[in-house]
Design an enzyme around this catalytic site. Structure first.
Site, PDB file in Angstrom:
ATOM      1  N   TYR A   1      70.285  80.925  57.590  1.00 63.49           N
ATOM      2  CA  TYR A   1      69.716  81.585  58.759  1.00 63.49           C
ATOM      3  C   TYR A   1      68.868  80.635  59.573  1.00 63.49           C
ATOM      4  CZ  TYR A   1      65.052  81.949  56.606  1.00 63.49           C
ATOM      5  OH  TYR A   1      63.830  81.664  56.051  1.00 63.49           O
TER       6      TYR A   1
ATOM      7  N   LYS B   1      68.252  76.110  54.531  1.00 62.61           N
ATOM      8  CA  LYS B   1      67.612  77.355  54.981  1.00 62.61           C
ATOM      9  C   LYS B   1      68.505  78.529  54.596  1.00 62.61           C
ATOM     10  CE  LYS B   1      64.898  78.993  58.899  1.00 62.61           C
ATOM     11  NZ  LYS B   1      63.748  79.375  58.085  1.00 62.61           N
TER      12      LYS B   1
ATOM     13  N   GLU C   1      54.750  74.079  50.275  1.00 60.67           N
ATOM     14  CA  GLU C   1      54.744  74.687  51.609  1.00 60.67           C
ATOM     15  C   GLU C   1      54.388  76.158  51.456  1.00 60.67           C
ATOM     16  OE1 GLU C   1      58.698  74.917  53.398  1.00 60.67           O
ATOM     17  OE2 GLU C   1      59.600  75.066  51.405  1.00 60.67           O
TER      18      GLU C   1
ATOM     19  N   LEU D   1      61.192  72.921  53.233  1.00 55.51           N
ATOM     20  CA  LEU D   1      62.085  73.020  54.381  1.00 55.51           C
ATOM     21  C   LEU D   1      61.521  72.134  55.495  1.00 55.51           C
ATOM     22  CD1 LEU D   1      64.528  74.640  55.674  1.00 55.51           C
ATOM     23  CD2 LEU D   1      62.749  75.981  56.797  1.00 55.51           C
TER      24      LEU D   1
HETATM   25  N1  PMP Z   1      59.104  76.707  55.260  1.00 57.85           N
HETATM   26  C1  PMP Z   1      59.734  77.851  54.963  1.00 57.85           C
HETATM   27  C2  PMP Z   1      59.987  78.199  53.539  1.00 57.85           C
HETATM   28  C3  PMP Z   1      60.151  78.720  56.006  1.00 57.85           C
HETATM   29  O1  PMP Z   1      60.800  79.857  55.711  1.00 57.85           O
HETATM   30  C4  PMP Z   1      59.861  78.381  57.349  1.00 57.85           C
HETATM   31  C5  PMP Z   1      60.223  79.298  58.491  1.00 57.85           C
HETATM   32  N2  PMP Z   1      61.561  79.601  58.567  1.00 57.85           N
HETATM   33  C6  PMP Z   1      59.199  77.168  57.605  1.00 57.85           C
HETATM   34  C7  PMP Z   1      58.840  76.360  56.539  1.00 57.85           C
HETATM   35  C8  PMP Z   1      58.893  76.740  59.004  1.00 57.85           C
HETATM   36  O2  PMP Z   1      60.045  76.361  59.682  1.00 57.85           O
HETATM   37  P1  PMP Z   1      60.162  76.423  61.266  1.00 57.85           P
HETATM   38  O3  PMP Z   1      59.021  75.621  61.810  1.00 57.85           O
HETATM   39  O4  PMP Z   1      61.480  75.828  61.572  1.00 57.85           O
HETATM   40  O5  PMP Z   1      60.063  77.865  61.645  1.00 57.85           O
END
Ligand code: PMP
Length: 287
Positions: free
Chosen positions: A33, A149, A182, A207
């Protein structure tokens, strides 16, 4: 207002939008996603999100359901049909529908595509940022491939629920060596007492957030020093500031960790300046 979803080429009211009970996304979380911010009627950073989407699909050997250009049209059209000017658009692509069997279907199936969009109240986000959020830590019990993701988010859901039950807004995962990886749906940052930004390298264990990537550019533009290294919860509570980043929360100050105040317990100037400066470094595409 009637919410409209895109499902495999059709735009449907949510009440009529459905995928099969044998969809591999439902059966196995065999799906990926993306979530893109929509701001002032523009899609934010679509190129970076589509790059990451293609990478996730490649890693799982799910094929792109349509061209990037076509996907971009679907993202924009779904946002438009839901009249979202500020909010987010969600895209999920699963390996498709097949009788339940763990191994990949052979021959390959057409992937399932679902896109939804929802508005959010920007003033609420700003009010939250002015207050900052509380974060708690939880052990990181996820699989190794969190760089993909995927919709396999059960540990993330459990972590977020633990945060909510502790009166906090986010949970930070802590790895077996005692370092923060994270957040459950965000990347984690601190600002040291000498003003350096610290965030974990994205090679392993997290991620690679798009907001994180853009913020590294923003930091460079503002002349801030960034150290890409892991930090412990202890270092975070002794830091000047902490914050999280994601496409929906943007830069959100963290004012306490496990009940211990960070800095003076209020949002820090660096986090707020980064939040302010953020969108100048984003790509914007009108809906
Ligand atoms: N880490 C995780 C586990 C996430 O689910 C997300 C958000 N989707 C992020 C970091 C931040 O990613 P982004 O800045 O692309 O929204």
């Amino acid at each position: 207002m009637t919410r409209i979803a895109h499902v495999n080429g059709r735009y449907l009211r949510h009440a009529n939008a459905a995928v099969s009970i044998e969809d591999r996304g439902f059966q196995f979380a065999d799906a990926v996603y993306e979530v893109c911010e929509i701001r002032d009627g523009e899609l934010v950073d679509p190129t970076r999100h589509l790059d990451r989407l293609e990478r996730s699909l490649r890693e799982l050997r799910i094929r792109m359901p349509m061209s990037r250009a076509a996907l971009l049209v679907v993202l924009k059209e779904t946002a438009r049909r839901n009249r979202v000017r500020d909010g987010s658009v969600y895209l999920q692509i699963s390996r498709g529908q097949a009788p339940r069997d763990h191994a990949f279907p052979d021959p390959q199936l057409p992937p399932t595509v679902v896109v939804t969009a929802k508005p959010h109240d920007r003033a609420k986000g700003e009010a939250q940022a002015a207050k900052g959020i509380a974060v708690v830590t939880v052990p990181d019990n996820r699989w190794e491939r969190v760089d993909i993701k995927s919709v396999g988010l059960l540990p993330n859901c459990l972590a977020k629920q633990a945060a909510v039950e502790a009166g906090a807004k986010e949970a930070w995962f802590v790895d077996a060596d005692g370092f923060v990886t994270e957040g459950s749906s965000t990347n984690a940052w601190i600002v040291t007492r000498d003003g350096h930004l610290v965030t974990r390298p994205a090679e392993f264990g997290i991620l690679r957030g798009i907001t994180r990537t853009v913020l590294l550019e923003v930091a460079a533009r503002l002349g801030l020093t960034v150290e890409e290294r892991a930090f412990t919860p202890q270092e975070a509570t002794e830091a000047a500031e902490a914050f999280i980043t994601a496409a929906t929360t943007l830069v959100m100050p963290v004012v306490s960790l496990d009940g211990r105040a960070i800095g003076d317990g209020r949002p820090g100037p660096t986090a707020l300046a980064l939040r302010q400066a953020f969108h100048a470094s984003t790509e914007r595409v009108p809906l």
